[in-house]
Scaffold this motif. Structure first.
Motif, PDB file in Angstrom:
ATOM      1  N   SER A   1       1.886   7.140   3.542  1.00 58.93           N
ATOM      2  CA  SER A   1       2.581   7.884   2.503  1.00 58.93           C
ATOM      3  C   SER A   1       2.092   9.331   2.439  1.00 58.93           C
ATOM      4  CB  SER A   1       2.386   7.202   1.148  1.00 58.93           C
ATOM      5  OG  SER A   1       3.029   7.905   0.117  1.00 58.93           O
ATOM      6  N   LEU A   2       0.786   9.511   2.554  1.00 59.78           N
ATOM      7  CA  LEU A   2       0.232  10.873   2.523  1.00 59.78           C
ATOM      8  C   LEU A   2       0.692  11.671   3.735  1.00 59.78           C
ATOM      9  CD1 LEU A   2      -3.431  10.076   1.366  1.00 59.78           C
ATOM     10  CD2 LEU A   2      -1.586  11.082   0.004  1.00 59.78           C
TER      11      LEU A   2
ATOM     12  N   GLU B   1       0.826  -1.206   0.000  1.00 59.03           N
ATOM     13  CA  GLU B   1       0.000   0.000   0.000  1.00 59.03           C
ATOM     14  C   GLU B   1       0.863   1.261   0.000  1.00 59.03           C
ATOM     15  OE1 GLU B   1      -3.895  -1.677   2.481  1.00 59.03           O
ATOM     16  OE2 GLU B   1      -2.268  -0.638   3.517  1.00 59.03           O
ATOM     17  N   LEU B   2       1.989   1.194   0.687  1.00 58.10           N
ATOM     18  CA  LEU B   2       2.874   2.359   0.801  1.00 58.10           C
ATOM     19  C   LEU B   2       3.529   2.707  -0.530  1.00 58.10           C
ATOM     20  CD1 LEU B   2       4.216   4.418   2.740  1.00 58.10           C
ATOM     21  CD2 LEU B   2       5.973   2.701   3.186  1.00 58.10           C
TER      22      LEU B   2
ATOM     23  N   GLY C   1       0.158   2.023  -3.679  1.00 60.63           N
ATOM     24  CA  GLY C   1      -0.955   2.958  -3.504  1.00 60.63           C
ATOM     25  C   GLY C   1      -2.216   2.475  -4.202  1.00 60.63           C
TER      26      GLY C   1
ATOM     27  N   GLU D   1      -1.100   3.613   2.337  1.00 67.22           N
ATOM     28  CA  GLU D   1      -1.267   4.832   1.542  1.00 67.22           C
ATOM     29  C   GLU D   1      -1.457   6.045   2.441  1.00 67.22           C
ATOM     30  OE1 GLU D   1      -3.848   6.482  -2.265  1.00 67.22           O
ATOM     31  OE2 GLU D   1      -4.094   4.438  -1.544  1.00 67.22           O
ATOM     32  N   GLN D   2      -2.168   5.873   3.550  1.00 65.61           N
ATOM     33  CA  GLN D   2      -2.318   6.970   4.500  1.00 65.61           C
ATOM     34  C   GLN D   2      -0.972   7.350   5.114  1.00 65.61           C
ATOM     35  OE1 GLN D   2      -5.202   8.700   5.135  1.00 65.61           O
ATOM     36  NE2 GLN D   2      -6.003   7.489   3.418  1.00 65.61           N
TER      37      GLN D   2
ATOM     38  N   THR E   1      -5.192   1.952  -2.896  1.00 64.83           N
ATOM     39  CA  THR E   1      -6.097   1.085  -2.135  1.00 64.83           C
ATOM     40  C   THR E   1      -6.746   1.785  -0.954  1.00 64.83           C
ATOM     41  OG1 THR E   1      -4.271   0.318  -0.747  1.00 64.83           O
ATOM     42  CG2 THR E   1      -4.743  -0.957  -2.744  1.00 64.83           C
ATOM     43  N   ASP E   2      -6.284   2.974  -0.611  1.00 56.82           N
ATOM     44  CA  ASP E   2      -6.822   3.734   0.522  1.00 56.82           C
ATOM     45  C   ASP E   2      -6.664   2.963   1.836  1.00 56.82           C
ATOM     46  OD1 ASP E   2      -7.952   5.992   1.680  1.00 56.82           O
ATOM     47  OD2 ASP E   2      -9.966   5.137   1.657  1.00 56.82           O
TER      48      ASP E   2
END
Length: 255
Positions: A204-205, A190-191, A194, A201-202, A196-197
């Motif tokens: 990374s944001l 996910e990192l 991305g 990913e969070q 996939t929310d």
């Protein structure tokens, strides 16, 4: 359990003290209290729980595929000596390859982020289960094999009454190891991939959102760690329940 909780409490105190004493830069490593405050703010957001659910979904799906494939192939390959000898070199070649090294391949093969991440999760978790099951099948008592021969048990009966009871403790160990590995690869995928929310990913944001996101980033790391701890507790309880008949579990309970 108490010693484990005390260890976590001591680690939390260390995380609080180090930045306040200036031993680590606060702009890159805020105190533990700041992380907890950021975590509380995140917990009030529906998007946070959506990210946790997304990570859990990929985690469970990848783990389930890996467990089923690992057990089925482990018993199938391990029960046939010729097949095990023929695949041994291939297994030893593929097993050490880091799943992260497959990131470019996963992106090229699958345009959908979910499938790309699942490839990483399944690949890493599969070997944990397969290797353990292969060891379990090889550990079947020779006397028990001779007894099965004397009773003329067919292949299914051998797998059910001879191979599976011996391999089951090994399989449970493989599942426990695969559970942790699957979580690591889920967040990693996910990192870097991305789309996939999920928690990755969070993360990374938050990492790219400046100073305000540093505490949030560490808060999400704490969540990932807590998920790992919870998964380990669940798998250990499941292991004790499934192997309640096994001497090792009975000795552990007695102690």
């Amino acid at each position: 359990m108490i010693k484990g909780a005390l260890g976590l409490a001591g680690f939390a105190v260390l995380l609080e003290v180090l930045p306040r004493l200036g031993l680590v830069p606060r702009q890159h490593f805020p105190p533990f209290s700041a992380m907890c405050t950021a975590l509380a703010r995140q917990a009030a957001r529906p998007a946070f729980w959506s990210a946790v659910a997304g990570t859990l979904e990929i985690w469970f799906l990848g783990l389930a595929i890996a467990v089923v494939a690992g057990i089925a192939l482990g018993i199938g390959i391990g029960s046939v000596p010729v097949l095990r000898a023929a695949t041994a070199s291939t297994v030893e070649f593929l097993r050490p390859i880091p799943s992260v090294a497959l990131l470019p391949l996963a992106v090229v093969l699958f345009s959908a982020p979910l499938r790309s991440i699942l490839l990483l999760v399944v690949y890493a978790s599969f070997w944990q289960v397969l290797i353990q099951v292969l060891h379990g099948v090889a550990d079947v008592d020779p006397v028990a094999r001779e007894t099965a021969d004397s009773y003329r048990l067919n292949r299914w009966q051998r797998a059910r009454h001879l191979v599976w009871p011996t391999a089951l403790p090994y399989a449970m160990t493989g599942i426990r190891l695969a559970t942790a590995v699957a979580l690591v690869l889920t967040v990693t995928g996910e990192l870097f991939i991305g789309g996939t929310d999920g928690l990755g990913e969070q993360l990374s944001l938050a990492r790219n959102s400046g100073d305000d996101g540093v505490a949030v980033m560490y808060a999400l790391v704490i969540v990932a760690g807590l998920l790992g701890v919870a998964a380990n507790l669940v798998t250990r309880r499941a292991e004790r329940a499934v192997l309640a008949w096994h001497p090792s579990v009975r000795r552990e309970v007695a102690l």
